[in-house]
Design a protein around this motif. Structure first.
Motif: not given
Length: 226
Positions: A133-135, A159-161, A167-169
């Motif tokens: 969950g990178y911002p 990066i697992v998102q 905060l980053g779709d």
């Protein structure tokens, strides 16, 4: 399922308390996992992710930034420390843990913890970087991305998102010039805590499992450390 074996290490006054969870068998790699801005190192997310990673053969070290350790002591919420202090604490913890393990050592964390790690990954010459969950930008401020250093990052990075992370779709992040060293693993309909929409038919546990699988596969891949 692999049992978690935990220890607490008190390296010195200048280094925060470090907790380590080890697999029963020899670990394939080690990961220092820092918490996010609003929750401690033993939050449900951090605890569940640690358990899953340990079950997959990863040794996990956790610590708390000074403001969070003070909140645990006093019970009063505090905002994160200035970035310079957060980064110095990361350096102190990394230096301590590096002395404890001769194997491959990655750094990373949830949200803010991962972002701070990303700012130091090249400097510390770590083996890998893992962000959950990178911002990519502050809430409601996609016009002010925090990605300049990510374009030049040399450290192998995962990066697992969540696809709908506030905060980053996925659509927004697709427009950023990210380093070829960065690998993105997207979780369908997931938010910043990797929780999917209920109507998707997916569960949070499934997404945590998928995240842990992605991290373990990344860290098991010996090619990342040359």
């Amino acid at each position: 399922m692999t049992d978690i074996q935990g220890d607490q290490c008190t390296p010195g006054r200048e280094v925060p308390l470090v907790t380590v969870n080890r697999p029963c068998d020899e670990a394939c790699a080690s990961l220092i996992l820092a918490h996010g801005a609003g929750a401690p190192m033993d939050s449900p997310f951090m605890a569940q992710m640690t358990e899953r990673l340990v079950a997959r053969g990863i040794e996990v070290f956790r610590f708390e930034f000074a403001y969070m350790a003070e909140r645990r002591h006093t019970g009063r919420k505090r905002p994160p420390n200035p970035q310079a202090l957060l980064l110095q604490q990361w350096r102190d913890v990394y230096g301590y843990v590096r002395q404890q393990t001769a194997g491959r050592l990655a750094i990373g964390g949830k949200s803010m913890g991962g972002r701070m790690a990303s700012l130091l990954a090249d400097e510390l010459e770590v083996d890998a970087l893992v962000c959950l969950g990178y911002p990519f930008y502050a809430t409601g401020k996609p016009e002010k991305p925090r990605v300049a250093h990510l374009a030049e990052l040399r450290t192998p990075t995962l990066i697992v998102q969540g696809e709908r992370d506030a905060l980053g779709d996925r659509n927004t992040v697709a427009g950023y010039p990210l380093s070829p060293a960065i690998r993105l693993s997207w979780l369908a309909t997931a938010d910043h805590d990797l929780k999917p929409l209920k109507r998707s038919g997916l569960t949070h546990d499934q997404h945590l499992d998928n995240a842990a699988n992605a991290v373990a596969a990344f860290l098991h891949n010996r090619s990342f450390s040359g």
